[in-house]
Design a protein around this motif. Structure first.
Motif, PDB file in Angstrom:
ATOM      1  N   TRP A 244       0.829  -1.206   0.000  1.00 22.75           N
ATOM      2  CA  TRP A 244       0.000   0.000   0.000  1.00 22.75           C
ATOM      3  C   TRP A 244       0.866   1.259   0.000  1.00 22.75           C
ATOM      4  CZ3 TRP A 244      -4.578   1.531  -1.274  1.00 22.75           C
ATOM      5  CH2 TRP A 244      -5.047   2.769  -0.826  1.00 22.75           C
ATOM      6  N   VAL A 245       1.922   1.281   0.808  1.00 20.55           N
ATOM      7  CA  VAL A 245       2.804   2.458   0.874  1.00 20.55           C
ATOM      8  C   VAL A 245       3.445   2.714  -0.487  1.00 20.55           C
ATOM      9  CG1 VAL A 245       4.971   3.313   1.874  1.00 20.55           C
ATOM     10  CG2 VAL A 245       3.236   2.280   3.348  1.00 20.55           C
ATOM     11  N   LYS A 246       3.905   1.662  -1.139  1.00 18.59           N
ATOM     12  CA  LYS A 246       4.530   1.827  -2.459  1.00 18.59           C
ATOM     13  C   LYS A 246       3.494   2.194  -3.521  1.00 18.59           C
ATOM     14  CE  LYS A 246       8.657  -0.655  -1.527  1.00 18.59           C
ATOM     15  NZ  LYS A 246       9.799  -1.279  -2.115  1.00 18.59           N
ATOM     16  N   TYR A 247       2.286   1.679  -3.386  1.00 21.09           N
ATOM     17  CA  TYR A 247       1.214   2.024  -4.321  1.00 21.09           C
ATOM     18  C   TYR A 247       0.832   3.499  -4.198  1.00 21.09           C
ATOM     19  CZ  TYR A 247      -3.437   2.352  -6.327  1.00 21.09           C
ATOM     20  OH  TYR A 247      -4.520   2.765  -7.049  1.00 21.09           O
ATOM     21  N   ILE A 248       0.703   3.985  -2.977  1.00 20.36           N
ATOM     22  CA  ILE A 248       0.358   5.388  -2.759  1.00 20.36           C
ATOM     23  C   ILE A 248       1.427   6.295  -3.365  1.00 20.36           C
ATOM     24  CG2 ILE A 248       0.119   7.174  -0.968  1.00 20.36           C
ATOM     25  CD1 ILE A 248      -2.358   5.479  -1.312  1.00 20.36           C
ATOM     26  N   ALA A 249       2.690   5.884  -3.288  1.00 20.98           N
ATOM     27  CA  ALA A 249       3.783   6.685  -3.839  1.00 20.98           C
ATOM     28  C   ALA A 249       3.756   6.708  -5.369  1.00 20.98           C
ATOM     29  CB  ALA A 249       5.125   6.148  -3.347  1.00 20.98           C
ATOM     30  N   GLN A 250       3.309   5.601  -6.003  1.00 18.70           N
ATOM     31  CA  GLN A 250       3.298   5.503  -7.466  1.00 18.70           C
ATOM     32  C   GLN A 250       2.020   4.831  -7.974  1.00 18.70           C
ATOM     33  OE1 GLN A 250       6.836   3.684  -9.005  1.00 18.70           O
ATOM     34  NE2 GLN A 250       8.149   4.767  -7.590  1.00 18.70           N
ATOM     35  N   PRO A 251       0.853   5.439  -7.773  1.00 17.66           N
ATOM     36  CA  PRO A 251      -0.398   4.786  -8.177  1.00 17.66           C
ATOM     37  C   PRO A 251      -0.560   4.636  -9.681  1.00 17.66           C
ATOM     38  CG  PRO A 251      -0.843   7.021  -7.499  1.00 17.66           C
ATOM     39  CD  PRO A 251       0.607   6.754  -7.188  1.00 17.66           C
ATOM     40  N   ASP A 252       0.161   5.439 -10.454  1.00 12.34           N
ATOM     41  CA  ASP A 252       0.023   5.367 -11.909  1.00 12.34           C
ATOM     42  C   ASP A 252       0.667   4.125 -12.504  1.00 12.34           C
ATOM     43  OD1 ASP A 252       2.431   6.497 -11.076  1.00 12.34           O
ATOM     44  OD2 ASP A 252       2.740   7.490 -13.007  1.00 12.34           O
ATOM     45  N   THR A 253       1.431   3.354 -11.698  1.00 18.18           N
ATOM     46  CA  THR A 253       2.025   2.121 -12.225  1.00 18.18           C
ATOM     47  C   THR A 253       0.956   1.087 -12.576  1.00 18.18           C
ATOM     48  OG1 THR A 253       2.379   1.298  -9.978  1.00 18.18           O
ATOM     49  CG2 THR A 253       4.251   2.354 -11.066  1.00 18.18           C
ATOM     50  N   LEU A 254      -0.222   1.199 -11.992  1.00 16.14           N
ATOM     51  CA  LEU A 254      -1.310   0.249 -12.277  1.00 16.14           C
ATOM     52  C   LEU A 254      -2.383   0.865 -13.168  1.00 16.14           C
ATOM     53  CD1 LEU A 254      -1.743  -1.455  -8.809  1.00 16.14           C
ATOM     54  CD2 LEU A 254      -0.599  -2.335 -10.832  1.00 16.14           C
ATOM     55  N   GLU A 255      -2.009   1.843 -13.957  1.00 11.78           N
ATOM     56  CA  GLU A 255      -2.964   2.616 -14.756  1.00 11.78           C
ATOM     57  C   GLU A 255      -3.849   1.757 -15.652  1.00 11.78           C
ATOM     58  OE1 GLU A 255      -4.978   5.884 -15.562  1.00 11.78           O
ATOM     59  OE2 GLU A 255      -3.155   6.045 -14.390  1.00 11.78           O
ATOM     60  N   SER A 256      -3.301   0.772 -16.322  1.00  6.67           N
ATOM     61  CA  SER A 256      -4.088   0.043 -17.322  1.00  6.67           C
ATOM     62  C   SER A 256      -4.659  -1.288 -16.821  1.00  6.67           C
ATOM     63  CB  SER A 256      -3.225  -0.213 -18.556  1.00  6.67           C
ATOM     64  OG  SER A 256      -2.133  -1.037 -18.218  1.00  6.67           O
ATOM     65  N   ILE A 257      -4.463  -1.619 -15.560  1.00  5.49           N
ATOM     66  CA  ILE A 257      -4.942  -2.893 -15.037  1.00  5.49           C
ATOM     67  C   ILE A 257      -6.471  -2.905 -15.053  1.00  5.49           C
ATOM     68  CG2 ILE A 257      -5.000  -4.429 -13.035  1.00  5.49           C
ATOM     69  CD1 ILE A 257      -2.278  -4.163 -14.405  1.00  5.49           C
ATOM     70  N   GLY A 258      -7.048  -3.935 -15.643  1.00 11.12           N
ATOM     71  CA  GLY A 258      -8.487  -4.083 -15.697  1.00 11.12           C
ATOM     72  C   GLY A 258      -9.150  -3.251 -16.775  1.00 11.12           C
ATOM     73  N   ARG A 259      -8.366  -2.582 -17.604  1.00  6.55           N
ATOM     74  CA  ARG A 259      -8.928  -1.747 -18.667  1.00  6.55           C
ATOM     75  C   ARG A 259      -8.342  -2.135 -20.013  1.00  6.55           C
ATOM     76  NH1 ARG A 259      -7.513   1.560 -14.599  1.00  6.55           N
ATOM     77  NH2 ARG A 259      -9.216   2.406 -13.399  1.00  6.55           N
ATOM     78  N   ASP A 260      -8.239  -3.405 -20.269  1.00  5.51           N
ATOM     79  CA  ASP A 260      -7.693  -3.929 -21.515  1.00  5.51           C
ATOM     80  C   ASP A 260      -6.255  -3.490 -21.754  1.00  5.51           C
ATOM     81  OD1 ASP A 260     -10.048  -5.230 -22.055  1.00  5.51           O
ATOM     82  OD2 ASP A 260     -10.891  -3.525 -23.142  1.00  5.51           O
ATOM     83  N   GLY A 261      -5.518  -3.234 -20.684  1.00  7.01           N
ATOM     84  CA  GLY A 261      -4.107  -2.888 -20.807  1.00  7.01           C
ATOM     85  C   GLY A 261      -3.261  -4.142 -20.912  1.00  7.01           C
ATOM     86  N   ASP A 262      -2.006  -3.955 -21.199  1.00  5.57           N
ATOM     87  CA  ASP A 262      -1.118  -5.105 -21.292  1.00  5.57           C
ATOM     88  C   ASP A 262      -0.564  -5.470 -19.916  1.00  5.57           C
ATOM     89  OD1 ASP A 262       0.688  -3.122 -20.799  1.00  5.57           O
ATOM     90  OD2 ASP A 262       1.692  -3.255 -22.731  1.00  5.57           O
ATOM     91  N   ALA A 263       0.126  -6.573 -19.853  1.00  7.68           N
ATOM     92  CA  ALA A 263       0.669  -7.064 -18.587  1.00  7.68           C
ATOM     93  C   ALA A 263       1.901  -6.293 -18.147  1.00  7.68           C
ATOM     94  CB  ALA A 263       0.994  -8.550 -18.713  1.00  7.68           C
ATOM     95  N   LEU A 264       2.383  -5.372 -18.956  1.00 13.66           N
ATOM     96  CA  LEU A 264       3.563  -4.596 -18.605  1.00 13.66           C
ATOM     97  C   LEU A 264       3.331  -3.768 -17.336  1.00 13.66           C
ATOM     98  CD1 LEU A 264       6.435  -3.925 -19.427  1.00 13.66           C
ATOM     99  CD2 LEU A 264       5.532  -2.061 -20.815  1.00 13.66           C
ATOM    100  N   ALA A 265       2.110  -3.272 -17.139  1.00 11.41           N
ATOM    101  CA  ALA A 265       1.803  -2.500 -15.929  1.00 11.41           C
ATOM    102  C   ALA A 265       1.941  -3.371 -14.684  1.00 11.41           C
ATOM    103  CB  ALA A 265       0.394  -1.913 -16.007  1.00 11.41           C
ATOM    104  N   VAL A 266       1.535  -4.622 -14.764  1.00  7.68           N
ATOM    105  CA  VAL A 266       1.685  -5.540 -13.638  1.00  7.68           C
ATOM    106  C   VAL A 266       3.164  -5.752 -13.352  1.00  7.68           C
ATOM    107  CG1 VAL A 266       1.271  -7.880 -12.805  1.00  7.68           C
ATOM    108  CG2 VAL A 266      -0.491  -6.702 -14.116  1.00  7.68           C
ATOM    109  N   SER A 267       3.950  -5.957 -14.394  1.00  6.29           N
ATOM    110  CA  SER A 267       5.391  -6.147 -14.229  1.00  6.29           C
ATOM    111  C   SER A 267       6.032  -4.929 -13.577  1.00  6.29           C
ATOM    112  CB  SER A 267       6.066  -6.402 -15.575  1.00  6.29           C
ATOM    113  OG  SER A 267       5.588  -7.579 -16.156  1.00  6.29           O
ATOM    114  N   LYS A 268       5.654  -3.736 -14.027  1.00  2.00           N
ATOM    115  CA  LYS A 268       6.215  -2.508 -13.461  1.00  2.00           C
ATOM    116  C   LYS A 268       5.894  -2.393 -11.975  1.00  2.00           C
ATOM    117  CE  LYS A 268       6.055   0.370 -17.611  1.00  2.00           C
ATOM    118  NZ  LYS A 268       5.379   1.525 -18.236  1.00  2.00           N
TER     119      LYS A 268
END
Length: 99
Positions: A53-77
């Motif tokens: 959660w702490v790391k997510y709050i610092a960089q929430p845009d890393t999960l930008e495309s998850i669940g919106r037909d994005g690629d798996a690269l966001a998960v990797s990032k």
């Protein structure tokens, strides 16, 4: 949202909490939940929900495309951010977990 039982009940105003989180966090929170210990996902090795959660709050845009037909690269990032090795391009989850 009501939490607790009996005299220990507390009422939390969800819209107030939502306003404090910010747009990127609210927009991508379902992806965060799906990746980090939801009811059907195993825990990440060595990463607690609080640390994630702490790391997510610092960089929430890393999960930008998850669940919106994005690629798996966001998960990797995001997973590479959690494991602390973001130097690889494209990010390699196996390398991060190994380190």
């Amino acid at each position: 949202m009501i939490f607790g039982t009996g005299k220990q009940r507390k009422c939390y105003l969800v819209h107030t909490i939502s306003e404090k989180l910010g747009g990127n966090v609210r927009r991508n929170i379902l992806g965060f939940y799906a990746l980090t210990e939801c009811d059907t996902t195993s825990a990440l090795n060595g990463i607690s929900k609080k640390t994630a959660w702490v790391k997510y709050i610092a960089q929430p845009d890393t999960l930008e495309s998850i669940g919106r037909d994005g690629d798996a690269l966001a998960v990797s990032k995001f997973l590479c951010v959690l494991y602390g090795c973001c130097q690889d391009h494209p990010p390699n989850i196996d390398t991060c977990r190994y380190r």
